[in-house]
Design a protein around this motif. Structure first.
Motif, PDB file in Angstrom:
ATOM      1  N   SER A 104       0.825  -1.198   0.000  1.00 53.58           N
ATOM      2  CA  SER A 104       0.000   0.000   0.000  1.00 53.58           C
ATOM      3  C   SER A 104       0.865   1.257   0.000  1.00 53.58           C
ATOM      4  N   PRO A 105       0.608   2.195  -0.908  1.00 52.67           N
ATOM      5  CA  PRO A 105       1.321   3.480  -0.853  1.00 52.67           C
ATOM      6  C   PRO A 105       0.866   4.341   0.323  1.00 52.67           C
ATOM      7  N   ASP A 215      -1.995  -2.992   4.729  1.00 54.78           N
ATOM      8  CA  ASP A 215      -0.609  -2.580   4.470  1.00 54.78           C
ATOM      9  C   ASP A 215      -0.021  -3.260   3.242  1.00 54.78           C
ATOM     10  N   CYS A 216      -0.415  -4.512   3.018  1.00 53.62           N
ATOM     11  CA  CYS A 216       0.157  -5.246   1.894  1.00 53.62           C
ATOM     12  C   CYS A 216      -0.763  -6.387   1.492  1.00 53.62           C
ATOM     13  N   THR A 224       0.836  -6.834 -12.613  1.00 51.03           N
ATOM     14  CA  THR A 224       0.342  -6.292 -13.875  1.00 51.03           C
ATOM     15  C   THR A 224       0.582  -4.782 -13.929  1.00 51.03           C
ATOM     16  N   ASP A 225       0.671  -4.251 -15.150  1.00 54.13           N
ATOM     17  CA  ASP A 225       0.869  -2.808 -15.325  1.00 54.13           C
ATOM     18  C   ASP A 225      -0.305  -2.022 -14.744  1.00 54.13           C
ATOM     19  N   GLU A 226      -1.514  -2.557 -14.890  1.00 55.59           N
ATOM     20  CA  GLU A 226      -2.693  -1.880 -14.354  1.00 55.59           C
ATOM     21  C   GLU A 226      -2.604  -1.741 -12.838  1.00 55.59           C
ATOM     22  N   ARG A 227      -2.190  -2.804 -12.157  1.00 56.85           N
ATOM     23  CA  ARG A 227      -2.085  -2.749 -10.698  1.00 56.85           C
ATOM     24  C   ARG A 227      -0.945  -1.838 -10.250  1.00 56.85           C
ATOM     25  N   ARG A 228       0.112  -1.753 -11.047  1.00 53.83           N
ATOM     26  CA  ARG A 228       1.243  -0.902 -10.691  1.00 53.83           C
ATOM     27  C   ARG A 228       0.833   0.578 -10.614  1.00 53.83           C
ATOM     28  N   GLU A 229      -0.233   0.941 -11.305  1.00 55.05           N
ATOM     29  CA  GLU A 229      -0.728   2.310 -11.240  1.00 55.05           C
ATOM     30  C   GLU A 229      -1.467   2.591  -9.934  1.00 55.05           C
ATOM     31  N   GLN A 230      -1.841   1.511  -9.209  1.00 56.89           N
ATOM     32  CA  GLN A 230      -2.621   1.668  -7.984  1.00 56.89           C
ATOM     33  C   GLN A 230      -1.809   1.419  -6.716  1.00 56.89           C
TER      34      GLN A 230
END
Length: 248
Positions: A104-105, A215-216, A224-230
């Protein structure tokens, strides 16, 4: 004269190329790279989405879809544990995908990404990571080892998982178990933390991590690239290969 194979559903499906026809429907799990791989390798086939792999297994078994694109290891595990009437085609489709821990960011735990990566490096170096994969995945040994717990935990680690993906995160009765559950407790001990586990489907735990509700994520997660944006990702744990399950 020249001849060509007909697209006949009565004929046994022998390879992925046979499925590249509008006569066939391929199931895919929601939110995974399997969607991209099917669209790339079988662009003519129809696609149906599933949130639970067990529902897709039954759909293949009963002939309601012609194939299901999913993680090869997990489908082999299902067949090894009694799923009948289906088989897995010999070739993989697409490229291998990294399996990671989602982070989580918005987590309040300081330097969580660095901590997770150091933990993974340590258990890879001492052989624990290979041993876990050998037991849970290769040998289909569902015995959870006795794991230490922190005596005086300094914080609480909130982890999201699915409880839907054998042998990684699933229920035996009312008890969560699997490869990722062992990973959760090992990391909590390493971090000197209590554990709070929250279960949801993949879309739910991605949102929970994105907003900081957890947290994780430890749930055989595809990077996936889509999840990397989130959300953020750990270093890769291992590679996953997508294959096709068809009716036997």
């Amino acid at each position: 004269l020249s001849g060509c194979a007909k697209s006949d559903k009565k004929t046994e499906i022998a390879s992925a190329t046979w499925l590249n026809s509008n006569a066939y429907t391929i199931g895919v799990p929601e939110g995974t790279d399997a969607i991209i791989e099917v669209e790339s390798d079988c662009p003519k086939a129809g696609v149906k989405y599933y949130s639970r792999d067990v529902d897709a297994y039954l759909a293949v078994q009963q002939g309601r879809i012609d194939a299901f694109a999913f993680d090869r290891v997990m489908m082999e595990f299902a067949i090894g544990n009694g799923l009948e009437g289906v088989k897995i085609l010999p070739e993989n489709i697409g490229e291998p995908v990294n399996i990671v821990i989602g982070i989580s960011p918005q987590s309040n735990i300081p330097d969580l990404t660095d901590s997770i990566n150091r933990f993974l490096a340590e258990i890879r170096e001492d052989g624990t990571l290979d041993d876990m994969y050998r037991r849970w995945v290769m040998q289909m040994d569902n015995t959870m080892p006795d794991l230490p717990v922190p005596e005086n935990p300094a914080l609480t680690l909130k982890v999201g998982t699915t409880g839907l993906v054998e042998p990684f995160s699933y229920y035996e009765g009312n008890q969560l178990t699997g490869y990722d559950i062992e990973m959760i407790y090992r990391f909590a001990y390493w971090l000197n933390a209590d554990v709070e586990i929250k279960t949801s489907d993949y879309s739910g735990i991605i949102v929970a991590a994105e907003t900081g509700a957890i947290d994780c994520i430890m749930a055989n997660l595809n990077a996936t690239d889509e999840r990397r944006e989130q959300i953020d990702f750990s270093d890769p744990i291992f590679e996953s290969y997508t294959a096709l399950m068809v009716r036997d």
